[in-house]
Design an enzyme around this catalytic site. Structure first.
Site, PDB file in Angstrom:
ATOM      1  N   GLY A 228      -2.635   6.746   1.288  1.00  0.00           N
ATOM      2  CA  GLY A 228      -3.974   7.310   0.429  1.00  0.00           C
ATOM      3  C   GLY A 228      -4.654   8.230   1.013  1.00  0.00           C
ATOM      4  O   GLY A 228      -4.064   8.758   1.944  1.00  0.00           O
ATOM      5  N   GLU A 250      -0.439   6.665   6.164  1.00  0.00           N
ATOM      6  CA  GLU A 250       0.235   7.808   5.656  1.00  0.00           C
ATOM      7  C   GLU A 250      -0.895   8.315   4.816  1.00  0.00           C
ATOM      8  O   GLU A 250      -0.890   7.937   3.545  1.00  0.00           O
ATOM      9  CB  GLU A 250       1.454   7.594   4.800  1.00  0.00           C
ATOM     10  CG  GLU A 250       2.313   8.697   4.862  1.00  0.00           C
ATOM     11  CD  GLU A 250       1.934   9.495   3.386  1.00  0.00           C
ATOM     12  OE1 GLU A 250       1.332  10.363   3.424  1.00  0.00           O
ATOM     13  OE2 GLU A 250       2.722   9.285   2.213  1.00  0.00           O
ATOM     14  N   LEU A 251      -1.518   9.373   5.308  1.00  0.00           N
ATOM     15  CA  LEU A 251      -2.877   9.633   4.453  1.00  0.00           C
ATOM     16  C   LEU A 251      -2.476  11.077   3.854  1.00  0.00           C
ATOM     17  O   LEU A 251      -1.577  11.585   3.848  1.00  0.00           O
ATOM     18  CB  LEU A 251      -4.060   9.707   5.400  1.00  0.00           C
ATOM     19  CG  LEU A 251      -4.185   8.432   6.201  1.00  0.00           C
ATOM     20  CD1 LEU A 251      -5.137   8.489   7.199  1.00  0.00           C
ATOM     21  CD2 LEU A 251      -4.134   7.235   5.289  1.00  0.00           C
ATOM     22  N   CYS A 284       1.466  14.132  -1.737  1.00  0.00           N
ATOM     23  CA  CYS A 284       0.798  14.190  -0.715  1.00  0.00           C
ATOM     24  C   CYS A 284       1.615  15.331   0.262  1.00  0.00           C
ATOM     25  O   CYS A 284       0.732  15.846   1.110  1.00  0.00           O
ATOM     26  CB  CYS A 284       0.653  12.956   0.416  1.00  0.00           C
ATOM     27  SG  CYS A 284       2.340  12.441   0.593  1.00  0.00           S
ATOM     28  N   GLU A 380      -7.966  18.660   0.221  1.00  0.00           N
ATOM     29  CA  GLU A 380      -6.761  18.451  -0.606  1.00  0.00           C
ATOM     30  C   GLU A 380      -7.075  18.349  -1.975  1.00  0.00           C
ATOM     31  O   GLU A 380      -7.769  17.451  -2.648  1.00  0.00           O
ATOM     32  CB  GLU A 380      -6.163  17.053  -0.167  1.00  0.00           C
ATOM     33  CG  GLU A 380      -4.781  16.795  -0.697  1.00  0.00           C
ATOM     34  CD  GLU A 380      -4.109  15.465  -0.233  1.00  0.00           C
ATOM     35  OE1 GLU A 380      -4.863  14.773   0.195  1.00  0.00           O
ATOM     36  OE2 GLU A 380      -2.947  15.509  -0.256  1.00  0.00           O
TER      37      GLU A 380
HETATM   38  P1  NAD Z   1      -9.309   6.973  -3.155  1.00  0.00           P
HETATM   39  O1  NAD Z   1      -9.587   7.040  -1.667  1.00  0.00           O
HETATM   40  O2  NAD Z   1     -10.360   5.808  -4.025  1.00  0.00           O
HETATM   41  O3  NAD Z   1      -8.054   5.796  -3.386  1.00  0.00           O
HETATM   42  C1  NAD Z   1      -6.748   6.177  -2.695  1.00  0.00           C
HETATM   43  C2  NAD Z   1      -5.713   5.046  -2.509  1.00  0.00           C
HETATM   44  O4  NAD Z   1      -6.476   3.875  -1.900  1.00  0.00           O
HETATM   45  C3  NAD Z   1      -5.789   4.112  -4.025  1.00  0.00           C
HETATM   46  O5  NAD Z   1      -4.480   4.019  -4.336  1.00  0.00           O
HETATM   47  C4  NAD Z   1      -6.586   3.171  -3.949  1.00  0.00           C
HETATM   48  O6  NAD Z   1      -6.128   2.069  -5.061  1.00  0.00           O
HETATM   49  C5  NAD Z   1      -6.802   2.621  -2.734  1.00  0.00           C
HETATM   50  N1  NAD Z   1      -7.891   1.958  -2.124  1.00  0.00           N
HETATM   51  C6  NAD Z   1      -9.090   2.593  -2.184  1.00  0.00           C
HETATM   52  N2  NAD Z   1     -10.053   1.786  -1.734  1.00  0.00           N
HETATM   53  C7  NAD Z   1      -9.164   0.832  -1.073  1.00  0.00           C
HETATM   54  C8  NAD Z   1      -9.628  -0.183  -0.064  1.00  0.00           C
HETATM   55  N3  NAD Z   1     -10.783  -0.447   0.285  1.00  0.00           N
HETATM   56  N4  NAD Z   1      -8.587  -1.071   0.377  1.00  0.00           N
HETATM   57  C9  NAD Z   1      -7.262  -0.987  -0.258  1.00  0.00           C
HETATM   58  N5  NAD Z   1      -7.087   0.278  -0.706  1.00  0.00           N
HETATM   59  C10 NAD Z   1      -8.100   1.001  -1.086  1.00  0.00           C
HETATM   60  O7  NAD Z   1      -8.617   8.194  -3.829  1.00  0.00           O
HETATM   61  P2  NAD Z   1      -8.167   8.411  -5.251  1.00  0.00           P
HETATM   62  O8  NAD Z   1      -9.328   8.859  -6.156  1.00  0.00           O
HETATM   63  O9  NAD Z   1      -7.304   7.485  -6.013  1.00  0.00           O
HETATM   64  O10 NAD Z   1      -7.386   9.702  -4.771  1.00  0.00           O
HETATM   65  C11 NAD Z   1      -8.236  10.809  -4.015  1.00  0.00           C
HETATM   66  C12 NAD Z   1      -7.459  11.344  -2.906  1.00  0.00           C
HETATM   67  O11 NAD Z   1      -6.889  10.387  -2.289  1.00  0.00           O
HETATM   68  C13 NAD Z   1      -6.606  12.340  -3.357  1.00  0.00           C
HETATM   69  O12 NAD Z   1      -7.285  13.777  -3.560  1.00  0.00           O
HETATM   70  C14 NAD Z   1      -5.774  12.483  -2.012  1.00  0.00           C
HETATM   71  O13 NAD Z   1      -6.227  13.399  -1.240  1.00  0.00           O
HETATM   72  C15 NAD Z   1      -5.561  10.955  -1.717  1.00  0.00           C
HETATM   73  N6  NAD Z   1      -4.383  10.508  -1.976  1.00  0.00           N
HETATM   74  C16 NAD Z   1      -3.299  10.455  -1.080  1.00  0.00           C
HETATM   75  C17 NAD Z   1      -1.969  10.120  -1.340  1.00  0.00           C
HETATM   76  C18 NAD Z   1      -1.127  10.208  -0.530  1.00  0.00           C
HETATM   77  O14 NAD Z   1       0.206   9.979  -0.947  1.00  0.00           O
HETATM   78  N7  NAD Z   1      -1.230  10.405   0.861  1.00  0.00           N
HETATM   79  C19 NAD Z   1      -1.898   9.178  -2.514  1.00  0.00           C
HETATM   80  C20 NAD Z   1      -3.012   9.008  -3.466  1.00  0.00           C
HETATM   81  C21 NAD Z   1      -4.252   9.661  -3.145  1.00  0.00           C
END
Ligand code: NAD
Length: 475
Positions: A228, A250-251, A284, A380
């Site tokens: 994420g 994996e960020l 990503c 990103e």
């Molecule tokens: P976000 O940071 O709110 O969430 C990212 C992911 O983390 C989501 O799947 C969410 O369910 C999970 N998450 C959030 N808080 C958590 C916690 N406290 N504990 C466990 N899991 C948690 O962001 P978003 O709005 O969903 O996406 C925004 C950004 O996240 C994107 O711009 C991108 O940079 C990044 N992202 C990266 C990937 C990747 O494949 N590396 C995938 C999704 C999002």
């Protein structure tokens, strides 16, 4: 096509819903309207799952490798058989075109089949010792693992983690994203139908903070694996540090694409444009910062804009759609702000640039001459925006590619073999694709450097992240 998903938790071999649990509304991003409610795990559900994982671990780690492998292989086969059904659910939850969703399910099946075979070859090492003495190095399962995965590839990113963890002998408790509970539930249905023992693979939909703090703090959980955003990754790493838990992160990335003037330009454009708009850029490793050598910059922009005009945006269930909506309401807001900021700082909008009139759509967008101080050059975008700027020398291109704190994927297009070698060495990234975007497959390690995290998924390295090393010395 109806939304045919059965939204439940899967704890200790039982499917659970209702019973006074809070629910979360699942939204179809085409319309922005609710299509179903998913039950969220209570603290008691999480404790039940932890206790079940604790009970299940000794038997699962001791299960004969052929039997573990057979369950994984059967899971892969079931996913392949059910791919059309699962893909239709995914498209309605997440937005990607049906063909992309189906390819994702098939790719996830391959993960299970590949790890089913790889675990059979998990040999240890014998050290050289005098006659009569033995020193061996073996790898053992790290133990029950908590996984947290995002919505952009809801099944594939989950499959990468749990196929390797289960193969290694680790039970998993998985919290998928709230956006895509139906398709991720189907992965657990396949595991259940393949005969996974109770407590070995458990699914807990739920409020992210409650689930992660509870699972990470529990002594049952020995390993945390997250895919994420960088901020959430850092947050989870801090929680894990308090309990000395191993982590794989994996960020995000911000992939540079270096286009040299000796590339095959037409062929390059035919590859980069569909790749940019795949999954509406919510990838990503999406190619994002296009640095183009000055002599071909104008021709590159012209060819890119021409191909962008052909991208058919619409409902992912329609056969002719090549790009669907973004996955949730946050994404179009973020992309719109990034595009407006870039334009205000001097970038040219050469295609798209606007959000859709309904749902979570955003037009495929091309930005030219984007300055380094634009937010989109530094954050990103995770959306359908190609960001471009020109360069003149090799060193300048490398400097731009390595400028950001991220280092997940990087790409380059050149027909010069010596330059390709130098690029592979000089770019700071976990994966480098040269004249290719094929960087994610079951047998290859996938992971980042710098703020993009650490630890690999896929390949034998992906298995090792679910193992601990033990040296045994005998005189
Ligand atoms: P976000 O940071 O709110 O969430 C990212 C992911 O983390 C989501 O799947 C969410 O369910 C999970 N998450 C959030 N808080 C958590 C916690 N406290 N504990 C466990 N899991 C948690 O962001 P978003 O709005 O969903 O996406 C925004 C950004 O996240 C994107 O711009 C991108 O940079 C990044 N992202 C990266 C990937 C990747 O494949 N590396 C995938 C999704 C999002």
């Amino acid at each position: 096509m109806s939304y045919d998903a059965d939204l439940k938790l899967f704890i200790d071999g039982n499917w659970k819903s209702g019973e006074g649990r809070d629910t979360h509304c699942v939204i179809n991003p085409v319309s922005g309207s609710g299509i179903a409610d998913v039950p969220f795990a209570t603290p008691a559900d999480l404790e039940e799952a932890l206790a079940a994982a604790d009970r299940a671990w000794p038997a699962w780690r001791a299960t004969d490798v052929e039997k573990r492998a057979a369950i994984l292989a059967k899971t892969g086969d079931l996913l392949r058989e059910r791919a059309q059904h699962i893909a239709a659910i995914m498209t309605q939850e997440q937005g990607k075109p049906l063909a992309e969703a189906k390819a994702e399910v098939i790719g996830s099946a391959s993960m299970f089949n590949w790890y089913a075979e790889e675990i059979k070859r998990d040999y240890g090492r014998t050290l050289v010792r005098p006659t009569g003495q033995r020193s061996i190095v073996i790898r053992q399962p790290v133990g029950p693992t908590a996984t947290f995965t995002p919505w952009n590839f809801p099944i594939y990113l989950l499959a990468k983690k749990i196929a390797a963890a289960l193969a290694a002998g680790c039970p998993v408790i998985s919290r998928p994203p709230q956006e895509t509970p139906g398709c991720t539930g189907e992965l657990f249905r396949a595991l259940a139908d393949a005969g996974i023992p109770n407590g070995v693979a458990q699914l807990v939909h739920g409020e992210a903070d409650l689930v992660s703090t509870t699972l990470i703090a529990s002594p049952t959980i020995r390993k945390v694996s997250f895919t994420g955003s960088v901020p959430v990754g850092k947050h989870l790493m801090k929680l894990a540090a308090d309990h000395m838990k191993r982590v794989t992160l994996e960020l995000g990335g911000h992939a540079p694409v270096l286009i040299f003037d000796d590339c095959d330009l037409e062929k390059t454009l035919d590859m980069v444009v569909p790749q940019k708009f795949r999954n509406a850029g919510q990838v990503c490793v999406s190619p994002t910062r296009f640095y183009v050598q000055e002599g071909i910059y104008d021709a590159f922009l012209k060819g890119f804009a021409k191909r962008t005009a052909r991208v058919k945006v619409g409902d992912g269930l329609a056969a002719d759609t090549s790009m669907g909506p973004l996955a949730n309401a946050r994404r179009p807001d973020t992309i719109e702000a990034l595009v407006n900021d870039a334009e205000a700082k001097g970038a040219r909008v050469l295609a798209g640039g606007h959000r859709g009139k309904s749902g979570y759509f955003f037009e495929p967008t091309l930005l030219g001459d984007v300055p380094n101080n634009a937010d989109i050059m530094n954050q990103e975008p995770f959306g359908p925006v190609a960001v471009t700027a020109k360069f003149s020398t090799f060193d300048e291109a490398i400097e731009q590619a390595n400028r950001l704190p991220f280092g997940l994927a990087a790409f380059a297009f050149t027909e010069n073999g010596r330059r390709a070698n130098l690029l592979g060495d000089a770019i700071e990234a976990g994966m480098v694709g040269i004249n290719s975007f094929a960087i994610s497959m079951a047998d290859a390690p996938f992971g980042g450097v710098k703020d993009s995290g650490f630890g690999s998924e896929g390949g034998k390295e992906g298995l090792e992240t679910y193992q601990v090393v033990k040296a045994i010395h005998q005189a």
